[in-house]
Design an enzyme around this catalytic site. Structure first.
Site, PDB file in Angstrom:
ATOM      1  N   GLU A 125      50.090   3.466  65.405  1.00 27.91           N
ATOM      2  CA  GLU A 125      49.190   4.496  65.928  1.00 27.91           C
ATOM      3  C   GLU A 125      48.203   3.893  66.926  1.00 27.91           C
ATOM      4  O   GLU A 125      47.357   3.086  66.569  1.00 27.91           O
ATOM      5  CB  GLU A 125      48.471   5.174  64.765  1.00 27.91           C
ATOM      6  CG  GLU A 125      49.438   5.974  63.911  1.00 27.91           C
ATOM      7  CD  GLU A 125      48.895   6.353  62.552  1.00 27.91           C
ATOM      8  OE1 GLU A 125      49.535   7.191  61.903  1.00 27.91           O
ATOM      9  OE2 GLU A 125      47.857   5.814  62.150  1.00 27.91           O
TER      10      GLU A 125
ATOM     11  N   THR B 221      44.870  12.393  55.769  1.00 26.35           N
ATOM     12  CA  THR B 221      45.851  11.618  55.028  1.00 26.35           C
ATOM     13  C   THR B 221      46.237  12.340  53.750  1.00 26.35           C
ATOM     14  O   THR B 221      47.362  12.234  53.327  1.00 26.35           O
ATOM     15  CB  THR B 221      45.280  10.227  54.683  1.00 26.35           C
ATOM     16  OG1 THR B 221      44.920   9.570  55.898  1.00 26.35           O
ATOM     17  CG2 THR B 221      46.313   9.398  53.955  1.00 26.35           C
TER      18      THR B 221
ATOM     19  N   THR C  56      53.879   2.626  55.492  1.00 24.18           N
ATOM     20  CA  THR C  56      54.119   4.073  55.319  1.00 24.18           C
ATOM     21  C   THR C  56      55.364   4.385  56.067  1.00 24.18           C
ATOM     22  O   THR C  56      55.335   4.672  57.232  1.00 24.18           O
ATOM     23  CB  THR C  56      52.980   4.955  55.746  1.00 24.18           C
ATOM     24  OG1 THR C  56      53.015   6.064  54.861  1.00 24.18           O
ATOM     25  CG2 THR C  56      53.053   5.646  57.013  1.00 24.18           C
TER      26      THR C  56
ATOM     27  N   ASN D 203      43.533   8.694  63.500  1.00 25.05           N
ATOM     28  CA  ASN D 203      43.312   8.727  62.058  1.00 25.05           C
ATOM     29  C   ASN D 203      42.034   9.458  61.671  1.00 25.05           C
ATOM     30  O   ASN D 203      41.894   9.897  60.527  1.00 25.05           O
ATOM     31  CB  ASN D 203      43.323   7.298  61.501  1.00 25.05           C
ATOM     32  CG  ASN D 203      44.733   6.783  61.347  1.00 25.05           C
ATOM     33  OD1 ASN D 203      45.441   7.144  60.418  1.00 25.05           O
ATOM     34  ND2 ASN D 203      45.166   5.950  62.290  1.00 25.05           N
TER      35      ASN D 203
ATOM     36  N   THR E  82      56.190  12.086  60.904  1.00 19.74           N
ATOM     37  CA  THR E  82      54.878  12.732  60.754  1.00 19.74           C
ATOM     38  C   THR E  82      54.043  12.443  62.003  1.00 19.74           C
ATOM     39  O   THR E  82      54.039  13.231  62.935  1.00 19.74           O
ATOM     40  CB  THR E  82      54.165  12.252  59.478  1.00 19.74           C
ATOM     41  OG1 THR E  82      54.188  10.816  59.424  1.00 19.74           O
ATOM     42  CG2 THR E  82      54.838  12.816  58.239  1.00 19.74           C
TER      43      THR E  82
END
Length: 379
Positions: free
Chosen positions: A252, A379, A174, A374, A141
């Site tokens: 990230e 999300t 995740t 983010n 992703t």
């Protein structure tokens, strides 16, 4: 080596338009062990696959969709996961309860199930030999690079692929990870090894302290060669640790991997709790991002758990350079700073000097790009 096949499809789940359906097809039913997220807000695919895993010790295929988490979608989400398994089973002519389902992506959106089923048909009609790099790319992703590895020790071959970059926190992260061994393992032996490997790898990494709703980690035994379980466990640990570190490296906005080693603790759980506290500390992470050997933040994190520490016995090292042992060692600050600037993997070691137990956690630094990514990614 048994021929593991994979197929790739496109259901239009990713804004990029890249493939988002992966089907992996095993040549025969294989012994498998899976662990899933501890998060109570579980995705439909997790609920469905957990139910199968409770009653089934073997797997013949699994399907992953990327770009949609199928989470927060109620009973319909579970039904959609079952429909995905049914479609794979129907096309490949295998039992439905030997097909596991995994999803990753945006939470709170229903799967466009007809498109997903068409993507599965496409994947199953284009089967080819498993390509670890390609498989990782399809399930990714926000990942910046694919995660995969291979190891060989004598006749024992171990290999796997994974995805993950954000929402990374123990129990698990995740992340999705699938590791294969050609060794023959009975289910109970595999389960024991799996639990041990999970705790030392995917349950000992953190990027942002956020636990996901969709995590899963599976180990699949192909049963081709007989081998000592200790050798198999060592190889599984090696590949799983590699995948876990790749996930941390892809945190990230991350620029550094942080290895936190808490040593000489009175118990293993104490070593682990303190290591996790340091690894999760935003102040430690931002200090590393700023290339600042700020041992005070490490000490504060070490002292923040329910377990007492003796500050007069405590030793703190960054890059192998002693910065504190009951008193500051400012003469080593520049050397530690150079380590932070030049080395991709930052080493933080804390000696409690009270026992013989230790624990290692992997983390990443955190900086501007984490917030940017983010803030822009739903999300």
């Amino acid at each position: 080596m048994a021929e593991i096949l994979m197929g790739v499809g496109n259901a239009g789940l990713k804004e990029s338009g890249n493939p988002d359906i992966l089907v992996v097809y095993l040549p025969y039913p294989c012994t498998a062990s899976f662990v899933f997220t501890d998060n109570y807000f579980k995705a439909g695919s997790v609920i469905y696959s957990e139910r199968i895993a409770r009653d089934k010790e073997r797997i013949r295929a699994f399907v992953v969709n990327s770009g949609n988490a199928n989470c927060g979608t109620g009973e319909e989400g579970i039904k959609h996961a079952e429909m995905m398994a049914e479609k794979v089973a129907q096309i490949l002519d295998i039992p439905k309860d030997e097909v596991f389902v995994f999803s990753t992506g945006i939470i709170g959106k229903y799967l466009p199930i007809e498109n997903v089923l068409k993507g599965i048909e496409q994947a199953c009609s284009n089967l080819e030999l498993l390509d670890l790099k390609r498989a990782s790319e399809v399930i990714s992703t926000t990942d910046r690079f694919p995660k995969y590895d291979f190891a060989k020790a004598g006749e024992v071959e171990t290999f796997g692929f994974a995805k993950g970059a954000g929402m990374i926190h123990p129990s698990m992260a995740t992340m999705l990870a699938f590791v294969f061994t050609n060794a023959n393992l009975e289910y109970l032996t595999l389960k024991r090894i799996h639990e041990s490997v999970t705790e030392k790898t995917f349950n000992s990494i953190t990027v942002d302290g956020c636990e996901s709703t969709n995590d899963a980690f599976g180990i699949i035994s192909l049963g081709e060669v007989e081998a000592d379980p200790e050798t198999v466990e060592f190889e599984l640990l090696k590949v799983s640790e590699s995948l876990a570190k790749q996930i941390v490296a892809d945190g990230e906005g991350a620029t550094k991997i942080i290895r936190v080693n808490v040593r000489s603790a009175i118990t293993e759980i104490k070593a682990r709790e303190i290591a996790e506290a340091i690894a999760n500390s935003l102040l430690v992470k931002t200090a590393v991002f700023g290339r600042d050997p700020n041992w005070g933040r490490i000490a504060a994190a070490a002292g923040s758990t329910e377990f007492p520490i003796d500050p007069f016995k405590l030793e703190i090292y960054v890059g192998g350079y002693l910065l504190y042992d009951g008193k500051p060692h400012d003469e080593n600050l520049e050397k530690a700073k150079k380590h932070l600037i030049e080395d991709r993997e930052v080493d933080i070691t804390v000696e409690l000097n009270e026992g013989e137990y230790e624990w290692v956690c992997y983390s990443s630094d955190i900086g501007y790009d984490y917030i940017k990514l983010n803030a822009e990614y739903t999300t």
